[in-house]
Design a protein around this motif. Structure first.
Motif, PDB file in Angstrom:
ATOM      1  N   MET A   1       0.825  -1.211   0.000  1.00 47.73           N
ATOM      2  CA  MET A   1       0.000   0.000   0.000  1.00 47.73           C
ATOM      3  C   MET A   1       0.862   1.266   0.000  1.00 47.73           C
ATOM      4  SD  MET A   1      -3.338  -0.846   2.281  1.00 47.73           S
ATOM      5  CE  MET A   1      -2.435  -1.297   3.728  1.00 47.73           C
ATOM      6  N   VAL A   2       1.948   1.263   0.757  1.00 49.58           N
ATOM      7  CA  VAL A   2       2.839   2.425   0.757  1.00 49.58           C
ATOM      8  C   VAL A   2       3.467   2.596  -0.616  1.00 49.58           C
ATOM      9  CG1 VAL A   2       5.022   3.308   1.687  1.00 49.58           C
ATOM     10  CG2 VAL A   2       3.275   2.438   3.231  1.00 49.58           C
ATOM     11  N   GLY A   3       3.883   1.507  -1.238  1.00 49.26           N
ATOM     12  CA  GLY A   3       4.446   1.583  -2.575  1.00 49.26           C
ATOM     13  C   GLY A   3       3.452   2.147  -3.578  1.00 49.26           C
ATOM     14  N   LEU A   4       2.202   1.745  -3.473  1.00 46.57           N
ATOM     15  CA  LEU A   4       1.179   2.282  -4.360  1.00 46.57           C
ATOM     16  C   LEU A   4       0.895   3.754  -4.076  1.00 46.57           C
ATOM     17  CD1 LEU A   4      -1.349  -0.673  -4.363  1.00 46.57           C
ATOM     18  CD2 LEU A   4      -0.102   0.192  -6.347  1.00 46.57           C
ATOM     19  N   ALA A   5       0.892   4.118  -2.797  1.00 48.52           N
ATOM     20  CA  ALA A   5       0.545   5.483  -2.410  1.00 48.52           C
ATOM     21  C   ALA A   5       1.657   6.484  -2.711  1.00 48.52           C
ATOM     22  CB  ALA A   5       0.182   5.524  -0.927  1.00 48.52           C
ATOM     23  N   LEU A   6       2.853   6.024  -3.044  1.00 45.93           N
ATOM     24  CA  LEU A   6       3.949   6.950  -3.349  1.00 45.93           C
ATOM     25  C   LEU A   6       3.673   7.756  -4.619  1.00 45.93           C
ATOM     26  CD1 LEU A   6       7.123   4.879  -2.431  1.00 45.93           C
ATOM     27  CD2 LEU A   6       6.145   6.825  -1.219  1.00 45.93           C
ATOM     28  N   THR A   7       2.874   7.224  -5.500  1.00 44.58           N
ATOM     29  CA  THR A   7       2.519   7.973  -6.699  1.00 44.58           C
ATOM     30  C   THR A   7       1.116   8.527  -6.532  1.00 44.58           C
ATOM     31  OG1 THR A   7       1.544   6.082  -7.821  1.00 44.58           O
ATOM     32  CG2 THR A   7       3.906   6.414  -8.111  1.00 44.58           C
ATOM     33  N   LEU A   8       0.866   9.647  -7.126  1.00 39.31           N
ATOM     34  CA  LEU A   8      -0.445  10.279  -7.020  1.00 39.31           C
ATOM     35  C   LEU A   8      -1.523   9.399  -7.646  1.00 39.31           C
ATOM     36  CD1 LEU A   8      -1.855  12.819  -6.068  1.00 39.31           C
ATOM     37  CD2 LEU A   8      -1.541  13.766  -8.346  1.00 39.31           C
ATOM     38  N   ILE A   9      -1.196   8.722  -8.722  1.00 36.04           N
ATOM     39  CA  ILE A   9      -2.154   7.863  -9.412  1.00 36.04           C
ATOM     40  C   ILE A   9      -2.457   6.618  -8.582  1.00 36.04           C
ATOM     41  CG2 ILE A   9      -2.492   6.446 -11.472  1.00 36.04           C
ATOM     42  CD1 ILE A   9      -0.732   8.486 -12.945  1.00 36.04           C
ATOM     43  N   GLY A  10      -1.498   6.150  -7.771  1.00 35.94           N
ATOM     44  CA  GLY A  10      -1.684   4.917  -7.017  1.00 35.94           C
ATOM     45  C   GLY A  10      -2.454   5.067  -5.722  1.00 35.94           C
ATOM     46  N   ILE A  11      -2.720   6.298  -5.272  1.00 35.70           N
ATOM     47  CA  ILE A  11      -3.402   6.497  -3.984  1.00 35.70           C
ATOM     48  C   ILE A  11      -4.793   5.860  -3.966  1.00 35.70           C
ATOM     49  CG2 ILE A  11      -4.361   8.233  -2.413  1.00 35.70           C
ATOM     50  CD1 ILE A  11      -1.907   9.957  -3.068  1.00 35.70           C
ATOM     51  N   PRO A  12      -5.659   6.061  -4.965  1.00 32.54           N
ATOM     52  CA  PRO A  12      -6.968   5.391  -4.914  1.00 32.54           C
ATOM     53  C   PRO A  12      -6.853   3.865  -4.919  1.00 32.54           C
ATOM     54  CG  PRO A  12      -6.981   7.113  -6.583  1.00 32.54           C
ATOM     55  CD  PRO A  12      -5.574   6.985  -6.109  1.00 32.54           C
ATOM     56  N   TYR A  13      -5.892   3.347  -5.673  1.00 27.82           N
ATOM     57  CA  TYR A  13      -5.710   1.896  -5.702  1.00 27.82           C
ATOM     58  C   TYR A  13      -5.187   1.387  -4.361  1.00 27.82           C
ATOM     59  CZ  TYR A  13      -4.887  -2.697  -7.672  1.00 27.82           C
ATOM     60  OH  TYR A  13      -4.927  -4.036  -7.916  1.00 27.82           O
ATOM     61  N   ALA A  14      -4.323   2.187  -3.702  1.00 28.72           N
ATOM     62  CA  ALA A  14      -3.835   1.814  -2.370  1.00 28.72           C
ATOM     63  C   ALA A  14      -4.991   1.777  -1.374  1.00 28.72           C
ATOM     64  CB  ALA A  14      -2.759   2.786  -1.904  1.00 28.72           C
ATOM     65  N   ILE A  15      -5.911   2.718  -1.467  1.00 28.77           N
ATOM     66  CA  ILE A  15      -7.088   2.721  -0.585  1.00 28.77           C
ATOM     67  C   ILE A  15      -7.950   1.488  -0.868  1.00 28.77           C
ATOM     68  CG2 ILE A  15      -9.239   3.929  -0.063  1.00 28.77           C
ATOM     69  CD1 ILE A  15      -7.655   6.554  -0.575  1.00 28.77           C
ATOM     70  N   LYS A  16      -8.151   1.193  -2.151  1.00 29.72           N
ATOM     71  CA  LYS A  16      -8.942   0.011  -2.520  1.00 29.72           C
ATOM     72  C   LYS A  16      -8.311  -1.260  -1.955  1.00 29.72           C
ATOM     73  CE  LYS A  16     -10.608  -2.760  -6.379  1.00 29.72           C
ATOM     74  NZ  LYS A  16     -10.645  -3.885  -5.530  1.00 29.72           N
TER      75      LYS A  16
END
Length: 168
Positions: A32-47
C-alpha cells in the motif's frame, strides 16, 4: 474444536501464527505504501487497504500463507466493499484519531502532567484495540455472507439423525 474457550487455549492457537500475521501485515503495508507513493496509485492503495481488511482473520481461521491470506481477504470483501470501508473508517477513527483528540483536549484544558496524558492515550488505545479486532472478526464471520449448504445436505443430515434415534 470442542476445547474449552479459555484465553490460554486461544493463545496456544495464535502464538504459532504470529510470524505469519506479522508478515501479512508487513507485506500489505509495504504494497500500500508503494502504491501510495505515486499520485495515481493512492486510490488503488485505498482500494487494496479495504480489500485486505481480513488478511489477519484469513491467517488465523484458514491457516494460509501471506499471499493466500491477502487474496482470500479480497474475495471475502468482494460485493460488500463500501460496507467494509465504512467499518474500516469508523474503526480508524476509534483507534487512531479519537485517542489523540482526547489527549490534545487534555493538554489544552487540564493541568495533568504530559506523562499522565500519554498514559491515558495508551490506555484508551489498549482498551479500543480488542473491540476493533472483535468487530472485524465478527464481520469476517458474518453468517449472511457464508455460502449456504445445498438442500440435499440438510436432508441427508435429517435422515442420519432419524436413523440414529432409537424407535419408540
Amino acid at each position: 474444536a470442542r476445547e474449552p474457550a479459555t484465553p490460554w487455549a486461544a493463545l496456544r492457537e495464535v502464538v504459532p501464527l504470529l510470524p505469519r500475521l506479522l508478515w501479512v501485515e508487513i507485506l500489505g503495508t509495504l504494497a500500500m505504501v508503494g502504491l501510495a507513493l505515486t499520485l495515481i496509485g493512492i486510490p488503488y492503495a485505498i482500494k487494496k487497504g479495504v480489500d485486505w481488511t481480513f488478511a489477519g482473520q484469513e491467517v488465523v481461521f484458514r491457516r494460509c500463507k501471506a499471499r493466500e491470506a491477502l487474496s482470500g481477504s479480497t474475495q471475502r470483501v468482494r460485493g460488500r466493499w463500501w460496507a467494509i470501508a465504512g467499518v474500516d473508517v469508523a474503526l480508524l477513527f476509534l483507534g487512531g484519531v479519537l485517542a489523540p483528540l482526547i489527549a490534545a483536549f487534555l493538554i489544552m484544558f487540564s493541568d495533568f502532567p504530559l506523562w499522565t496524558i500519554n498514559a491515558l492515550g495508551v490506555a484508551f488505545f489498549g482498551l479500543a484495540l480488542p473491540y476493533m479486532v472483535t468487530t472485524l472478526t465478527l464481520l469476517y464471520l458474518d453468517p449472511r455472507e457464508q455460502p449456504e449448504p445445498p438442500a440435499s445436505t440438510w436432508r441427508q443430515r435429517l435422515r442420519r439423525r432419524a436413523a440414529a434415534e432409537p424407535a419408540r
